[in-house]
Design a protein around this motif. Sequence first.
Motif, PDB file in Angstrom:
ATOM      1  N   GLY A 146       0.818  -1.207   0.000  1.00 16.56           N
ATOM      2  CA  GLY A 146       0.000   0.000   0.000  1.00 16.56           C
ATOM      3  C   GLY A 146       0.851   1.255   0.000  1.00 16.56           C
ATOM      4  O   GLY A 146       0.554   2.231  -0.701  1.00 16.56           O
ATOM      5  N   LEU A 147       1.940   1.243   0.785  1.00 13.97           N
ATOM      6  CA  LEU A 147       2.836   2.396   0.836  1.00 13.97           C
ATOM      7  C   LEU A 147       3.524   2.621  -0.506  1.00 13.97           C
ATOM      8  O   LEU A 147       3.589   3.754  -1.007  1.00 13.97           O
ATOM      9  CB  LEU A 147       3.879   2.188   1.930  1.00 13.97           C
ATOM     10  N   ILE A 148       4.048   1.555  -1.110  1.00 17.30           N
ATOM     11  CA  ILE A 148       4.795   1.673  -2.374  1.00 17.30           C
ATOM     12  C   ILE A 148       3.889   2.161  -3.502  1.00 17.30           C
ATOM     13  O   ILE A 148       4.271   3.031  -4.290  1.00 17.30           O
ATOM     14  CB  ILE A 148       5.425   0.317  -2.734  1.00 17.30           C
ATOM     15  N   LEU A 149       2.672   1.628  -3.568  1.00 18.04           N
ATOM     16  CA  LEU A 149       1.802   1.914  -4.707  1.00 18.04           C
ATOM     17  C   LEU A 149       0.922   3.134  -4.501  1.00 18.04           C
ATOM     18  O   LEU A 149       0.541   3.803  -5.476  1.00 18.04           O
ATOM     19  CB  LEU A 149       0.922   0.691  -5.003  1.00 18.04           C
ATOM     20  N   PHE A 150       0.564   3.451  -3.239  1.00 17.62           N
ATOM     21  CA  PHE A 150      -0.404   4.515  -2.977  1.00 17.62           C
ATOM     22  C   PHE A 150       0.070   5.572  -1.972  1.00 17.62           C
ATOM     23  O   PHE A 150      -0.658   6.521  -1.697  1.00 17.62           O
ATOM     24  CB  PHE A 150      -1.713   3.910  -2.445  1.00 17.62           C
ATOM     25  N   GLY A 151       1.261   5.436  -1.399  1.00 12.66           N
ATOM     26  CA  GLY A 151       1.690   6.309  -0.313  1.00 12.66           C
ATOM     27  C   GLY A 151       1.936   7.749  -0.731  1.00 12.66           C
ATOM     28  O   GLY A 151       2.399   8.035  -1.838  1.00 12.66           O
ATOM     29  N   LYS A 152       1.631   8.667   0.198  1.00 12.27           N
ATOM     30  CA  LYS A 152       1.986  10.067  -0.014  1.00 12.27           C
ATOM     31  C   LYS A 152       3.509  10.213   0.061  1.00 12.27           C
ATOM     32  O   LYS A 152       4.202   9.414   0.690  1.00 12.27           O
ATOM     33  CB  LYS A 152       1.327  10.935   1.054  1.00 12.27           C
ATOM     34  N   ARG A 153       3.993  11.276  -0.561  1.00  9.78           N
ATOM     35  CA  ARG A 153       5.437  11.484  -0.611  1.00  9.78           C
ATOM     36  C   ARG A 153       6.062  11.519   0.777  1.00  9.78           C
ATOM     37  O   ARG A 153       7.108  10.901   1.017  1.00  9.78           O
ATOM     38  CB  ARG A 153       5.743  12.778  -1.359  1.00  9.78           C
ATOM     39  N   ALA A 154       5.437  12.238   1.708  1.00  6.15           N
ATOM     40  CA  ALA A 154       6.001  12.353   3.055  1.00  6.15           C
ATOM     41  C   ALA A 154       6.069  11.001   3.742  1.00  6.15           C
ATOM     42  O   ALA A 154       7.045  10.691   4.447  1.00  6.15           O
ATOM     43  CB  ALA A 154       5.162  13.327   3.889  1.00  6.15           C
ATOM     44  N   ALA A 210      22.543  14.999 -17.981  1.00  6.56           N
ATOM     45  CA  ALA A 210      21.943  16.153 -18.643  1.00  6.56           C
ATOM     46  C   ALA A 210      20.589  16.482 -18.031  1.00  6.56           C
ATOM     47  O   ALA A 210      20.164  17.639 -18.010  1.00  6.56           O
ATOM     48  CB  ALA A 210      21.806  15.883 -20.146  1.00  6.56           C
ATOM     49  N   GLN A 211      19.889  15.459 -17.568  1.00  4.14           N
ATOM     50  CA  GLN A 211      18.617  15.644 -16.853  1.00  4.14           C
ATOM     51  C   GLN A 211      18.525  14.579 -15.771  1.00  4.14           C
ATOM     52  O   GLN A 211      18.850  13.417 -16.002  1.00  4.14           O
ATOM     53  CB  GLN A 211      17.417  15.523 -17.789  1.00  4.14           C
ATOM     54  N   ARG A 212      18.074  14.986 -14.594  1.00  2.00           N
ATOM     55  CA  ARG A 212      17.882  14.045 -13.493  1.00  2.00           C
ATOM     56  C   ARG A 212      16.582  14.417 -12.783  1.00  2.00           C
ATOM     57  O   ARG A 212      16.325  15.588 -12.507  1.00  2.00           O
ATOM     58  CB  ARG A 212      19.052  14.092 -12.510  1.00  2.00           C
ATOM     59  N   GLU A 213      15.780  13.401 -12.504  1.00  2.00           N
ATOM     60  CA  GLU A 213      14.528  13.627 -11.782  1.00  2.00           C
ATOM     61  C   GLU A 213      14.354  12.518 -10.751  1.00  2.00           C
ATOM     62  O   GLU A 213      14.362  11.337 -11.095  1.00  2.00           O
ATOM     63  CB  GLU A 213      13.343  13.661 -12.748  1.00  2.00           C
ATOM     64  N   ASN A 214      14.213  12.927  -9.489  1.00  2.00           N
ATOM     65  CA  ASN A 214      13.978  11.983  -8.404  1.00  2.00           C
ATOM     66  C   ASN A 214      12.470  11.834  -8.214  1.00  2.00           C
ATOM     67  O   ASN A 214      11.785  12.805  -7.862  1.00  2.00           O
ATOM     68  CB  ASN A 214      14.620  12.478  -7.104  1.00  2.00           C
ATOM     69  N   LEU A 215      11.980  10.630  -8.439  1.00  2.00           N
ATOM     70  CA  LEU A 215      10.539  10.375  -8.403  1.00  2.00           C
ATOM     71  C   LEU A 215      10.181   9.701  -7.074  1.00  2.00           C
ATOM     72  O   LEU A 215      10.341   8.491  -6.917  1.00  2.00           O
ATOM     73  CB  LEU A 215      10.137   9.503  -9.586  1.00  2.00           C
ATOM     74  N   THR A 216       9.730  10.509  -6.125  1.00  3.54           N
ATOM     75  CA  THR A 216       9.338  10.000  -4.814  1.00  3.54           C
ATOM     76  C   THR A 216       7.841  10.207  -4.677  1.00  3.54           C
ATOM     77  O   THR A 216       7.387  11.300  -4.315  1.00  3.54           O
ATOM     78  CB  THR A 216      10.083  10.731  -3.683  1.00  3.54           C
ATOM     79  N   ASP A 217       7.084   9.202  -5.006  1.00  2.00           N
ATOM     80  CA  ASP A 217       5.630   9.323  -4.984  1.00  2.00           C
ATOM     81  C   ASP A 217       5.039   7.922  -5.077  1.00  2.00           C
ATOM     82  O   ASP A 217       5.757   6.945  -5.350  1.00  2.00           O
ATOM     83  CB  ASP A 217       5.154  10.174  -6.167  1.00  2.00           C
TER      84      ASP A 217
END
Length: 539
Positions: free
Chosen positions: A200-208, A233-240
């Motif tokens: 549930g956390l991995i698939l639906f968790g809020k960022r915090a 050249a581009q980096r994006e950290n996807l925490t969601d």
Amino acid sequence: MAELERLLKEPEGENLEFKKAANKFGTDELTKYCVALANEGGGRIVFGVTDRRPRKVTATTAFAQPEEVRKTVLDRLKIPIHFDVIEHPDGRVVVFTVASRPTGVLLQYDGQFWDRQGDALVGMELTSGRAREITAELGADFSASVVDRLTIADLDPQAIENFQNEWIEFTGKEGLRSLTAEQVLRDVEAVTDEGVTYAGLILFGKRAAIRKHLAQSEIVFEYRSSEAAGPAAQRENLTDAFFNLHDRIWELVNLRNDQQPYQDELAIRNVPTFDERAVREGVLNAVCHRHYQMAGNIFLRQYPDQLVIESPGGFLPEITPENILNRQSPRNRRVAEILQLCGLVERSGQGVDLMYERSIRQSKPHPDFSGSDENTVVLRLSGRMLDPSFVRFLGTYVPAKLDELGTDDWLALSQIAGEQTLSSSLQQRVDNLLSRGLIERIGGGRFILPRIYYQFHGRESTYNRLREREQLKERVEEILEGFRLDGRLIGDIHEEMPTLERKTLRRLLQELQDEERVHSEGENRWTRYFPGPTSQEGE
């Protein structure tokens, strides 16, 4: 100093090792001891001390640069390792502290799962009782376990809605729309009576919540114009929540998705460098099978013509790059089951088969797992189209017919297109490919693509040369087909093929018998030849 004095009185055991190492100690040997200690739950190795009680500090000059040694071992094992240098009155002592291996992971180095027996290091067999105990720890699905102090309020309503919409679209069950967010979560077992699961956390968790409870589930995207060292050249950290970001991942890849053109008669057609389904399957594979208890993120590194996906944890012991198409062993079953419900993950396995199929259909190199080791699974998807004529050849077939092919059919077709000898494990797919007109025989147990492929390739003369002998054999089969009961003598067959030398005809008949396409009865000049592999008498 006080901790060292305490250790000197402790018995040497599974979690404690002493070495005099007066002058030196090899980094490889240290790595093996660290593996053995980690496999037993972690511990310490103390240098500059005798190993028998009453122990004495004898001093060591080994590891003059302990920070460099620590970094080397850390890079090899990917588990926390610390060191202390203690200036004891009797001399210098160096202590390395090793963390435990992750749950369910048996560490190895130099091809061995190291363990300690007395003072000796030994390689642990995967069939041993201890090894089975360790790997069995994953029998309890981590993603199904409950996150302490996590509530439904920590889950993102938008991610839940995204999943619900995909679930409805995949199943066509409009009744699912009436479910509340909590009912959805409970129905898919992301939430149980005990609480919110890691799935549930991995698939639906809020960022915090993700940052607080499972920061390593972050996915890092990088675009690099080359494999040279330096900043991306581009980096994006996807925490969601994954259901908030899986479309974003494809958007990032597709931003620099060049089209590769090829000529099809008067039209110019294109094959994308990065196939959407293959990329999505690679990401899903990493999310479902990474080891969430290990530090480190999933990395997607995109280059102009390849995508590299790295996920922590390595393969499970029974999985290798060689058998990954045929063996499935989910590490995070609850995550995979939820993704299956909305059609993102195939119920049959890991989606690796689909990645292979897509690469073959677009004439690209097969997915490559060869860079993987015991700590990391590395998937390399090459986007470079190798043979436009093969793509054009497949375009002459009805797509629905190609969709009926299985993974082994595609692998066999790939080997034949590459003019390779068909591996024994794929020989059974020959009849299916022949019946669909995707391949033709050339004798000697070999096969090629049909004439149209060689025409597209500008190599029709090669096709004629390869097919010439097989066409003669097909003519012999045609002559015999009308004589299933009586058969025909070699002289009768020769009358129908007078331009063929008799010795050549004998060789053709022998080859046909070897291939079980013809059989014979009688001996010498009275030998009669019949169509098919066995006698039809009594039928």
